[in-house]
Design a protein around this motif. Structure first.
Motif, short mmCIF file in Angstrom:
data_model
loop_
_atom_site.label_atom_id
_atom_site.label_comp_id
_atom_site.label_asym_id
_atom_site.label_seq_id
_atom_site.Cartn_x
_atom_site.Cartn_y
_atom_site.Cartn_z
N SER A 199 0.87 -1.18 0.00
CA SER A 199 0.00 0.00 0.00
C SER A 199 0.90 1.23 0.00
CB SER A 199 -0.85 0.01 1.26
OG SER A 199 -0.01 0.14 2.39
N GLU A 200 0.32 2.41 -0.31
CA GLU A 200 1.13 3.63 -0.37
C GLU A 200 1.80 3.95 0.96
OE1 GLU A 200 -0.56 7.25 -1.94
OE2 GLU A 200 -1.16 6.21 -3.78
N THR A 201 1.06 3.76 2.05
CA THR A 201 1.62 4.07 3.38
C THR A 201 2.82 3.18 3.67
OG1 THR A 201 -0.73 3.83 3.87
CG2 THR A 201 0.64 4.86 5.57
N ARG A 202 2.67 1.90 3.34
CA ARG A 202 3.79 0.97 3.59
C ARG A 202 4.99 1.29 2.72
NH1 ARG A 202 1.81 -4.91 5.57
NH2 ARG A 202 1.06 -4.12 7.57
N THR A 203 4.70 1.65 1.45
CA THR A 203 5.81 2.01 0.54
C THR A 203 6.59 3.18 1.13
OG1 THR A 203 4.51 1.31 -1.35
CG2 THR A 203 6.40 2.70 -1.82
N LEU A 204 5.85 4.15 1.68
CA LEU A 204 6.51 5.32 2.26
C LEU A 204 7.34 4.92 3.48
CD1 LEU A 204 6.84 8.33 1.81
CD2 LEU A 204 5.03 8.70 3.49
N SER A 205 6.77 4.06 4.34
CA SER A 205 7.53 3.61 5.53
C SER A 205 8.79 2.87 5.09
CB SER A 205 6.69 2.66 6.38
OG SER A 205 5.42 3.21 6.60
N PHE A 206 8.64 2.03 4.05
CA PHE A 206 9.77 1.27 3.52
C PHE A 206 10.84 2.24 3.01
CE2 PHE A 206 11.29 -1.82 0.02
CZ PHE A 206 12.18 -2.43 0.88
N SER A 207 10.39 3.29 2.29
CA SER A 207 11.33 4.28 1.75
C SER A 207 12.08 5.00 2.87
CB SER A 207 10.58 5.32 0.92
OG SER A 207 9.95 4.70 -0.17
N VAL A 208 11.37 5.32 3.95
CA VAL A 208 12.01 6.00 5.08
C VAL A 208 13.07 5.10 5.70
CG1 VAL A 208 11.62 6.92 7.42
CG2 VAL A 208 10.05 7.51 5.56
N GLY A 209 12.71 3.81 5.88
CA GLY A 209 13.67 2.84 6.42
C GLY A 209 14.92 2.74 5.56
N ILE A 210 14.70 2.59 4.25
CA ILE A 210 15.83 2.49 3.32
C ILE A 210 16.69 3.75 3.39
CG2 ILE A 210 16.46 2.45 0.86
CD1 ILE A 210 14.07 0.65 0.39
N SER A 211 16.02 4.92 3.47
CA SER A 211 16.75 6.19 3.50
C SER A 211 17.69 6.27 4.68
CB SER A 211 15.77 7.36 3.54
OG SER A 211 14.96 7.32 2.39
N ILE A 212 17.20 5.83 5.85
CA ILE A 212 18.05 5.89 7.04
C ILE A 212 19.27 4.97 6.88
CG2 ILE A 212 18.11 5.41 9.54
CD1 ILE A 212 15.08 6.30 9.51
N ILE A 213 19.03 3.77 6.33
CA ILE A 213 20.14 2.82 6.11
C ILE A 213 21.15 3.40 5.12
CG2 ILE A 213 20.72 0.52 5.19
CD1 ILE A 213 17.90 -0.37 6.19
N LEU A 214 20.64 4.00 4.03
CA LEU A 214 21.52 4.57 3.01
C LEU A 214 22.41 5.67 3.58
CD1 LEU A 214 19.26 4.93 -0.16
CD2 LEU A 214 21.38 3.64 0.01
N ILE A 215 21.80 6.58 4.35
CA ILE A 215 22.58 7.69 4.91
C ILE A 215 23.64 7.15 5.86
CG2 ILE A 215 22.46 9.74 6.40
CD1 ILE A 215 19.71 10.34 5.09
#
Length: 352
Positions: free
Chosen positions: A151-167
């Protein structure tokens, strides 16, 4: 050349202010803003170069990449504020393609015409290859595939998680390169003439002042530039995607494009490659995830999900660059190959 940029800044900044207050036509404003940002970026480039000479090549390359991406980061933040998520994702794509294909391509090509073979640190090239695989392929492809069933909300949460790992990984990569393994992968030649055969153009104080003022001016003009996109797109028949991938990316990265090509011409390939590849890694592993986190403060949040053409173009560019740069040597033909790939993708985005 420097005088030209000085004149452009002295004329462009007041014109940008007057034009936006008097509501000139969007197309004219768009051109004024773009030219002024490029001129300001050249000053940011010169200031970072002066600081780089004081700080040494590794930190110098990092400074160049950071301030080279500062312009784009600023433009993107204002675009997110205006709700133009598509333009921001497209400009991130354009930045990756621009650095890996256009900047590296022009650097290899221009340097290769002057010198038959140019070499650069092969350990750096391999270290960067692994990060490119990770930053572009793992971090961008995975969210795209997973988001198909989320779902869109989950995609966004997933993106936030990935972003923190990337940084986090990006900061670890810097720590690795500048602290724990500093100098471990340098050749004897580099170690021996490591320091200063160069004199900084400006002193530390002046360089920092110029950087600060230019960055402020760029921020002001970028905000106005974002509001001209729609009208300009309608006038020239450009899609949001094309404006992001080609126009914003080239304007946002103009300064470092110029400095990378200049370095290649002076046969300083280590710095040229560091600017092209280092900048890409910074966009993929720091700027993009940072924008995802910043977008949470605005009405429209930005998930890390690109369109299929954007994604495939970035993956292709990363693989091509890895294959070409892994031997630590370049020539003009390799440069031409990268440029040809950029043109093919550019035409594709134009016609989409």
């Amino acid at each position: 050349m420097n005088k030209v940029f000085l004149i452009l800044v002295l004329v462009g900044v007041p014109l940008s202010v007057i034009g936006s207050l008097m509501h000139w036509s969007n197309v004219i404003l768009f051109i004024i803003y773009c030219v002024t940002i490029i001129a300001l970026a050249s000053f940011m480039g010169r200031a970072t170069e002066s600081l780089a000479i004081v700080a040494g090549p590794s930190i110098g390359g990092l400074l160049n990449a950071t301030f080279g991406n500062a312009v784009e980061l600023i433009i993107s933040i204002f675009a997110l504020k205006a709700g133009l998520v598509g333009v921001v994702l497209a400009s991130l794509t354009g930045s990756v393609l621009g650095n890996l294909l256009l900047v590296a391509g022009l650097s290899f090509f221009v340097g290769g015409i002057k010198y038959k073979r140019q070499s650069f640190n092969v350990y750096d090239a391999r270290h960067n290859s692994g990060l490119l695989m990770f930053g572009v392929i793992v971090a961008f492809v995975i969210p795209e595939i997973f988001s198909k069933t989320m779902s869109e909300t989950r995609t966004l949460s997933f993106s936030v998680g990935i972003s923190i790992i990337l940084i986090t990984l990006y900061l670890a990569a810097l720590f690795f390169k500048l602290v724990t393994h500093r100098g471990v992968y340098q050749s004897e030649k580099e170690k021996s003439h490591h320091h200063n055969d160069e004199v900084a153009e400006w002193g530390k104080g002046k360089a920092i002042a110029v950087l600060a003022l230019a960055t402020l001016a760029v921020a002001y003009i970028s905000e106005n530039l974002v509001h001209t996109f729609q009208a300009v797109g309608e006038t020239f028949g450009w899609s949001e995607l094309f404006i992001g991938v080609v126009i914003v990316a080239i304007v946002g990265n103009a300064a470092e494009h110029a400095s990378a090509i200049l370095m290649a011409y002076k046969n300083k390939m280590d710095i040229a490659v560091e600017i092209a590849v280092g900048s890409t890694l910074q966009v993929a592993m720091f700027v993009a995830p940072l924008l995802v986190l910043i977008s949470l403060m605005f009405p429209t949040a930005m998930p890390l999900v690109f369109t299929l053409p954007e994604l495939i173009s970035m993956v292709t560019a990363a693989l091509l660059m890895i294959i070409i740069s892994n031997d630590g040597e370049t020539n003009w033909f390799e440069g031409a190959t990268l440029l040809a790939a950029y043109l093919i993708m550019g035409i594709g985005f134009y016609l989409l």
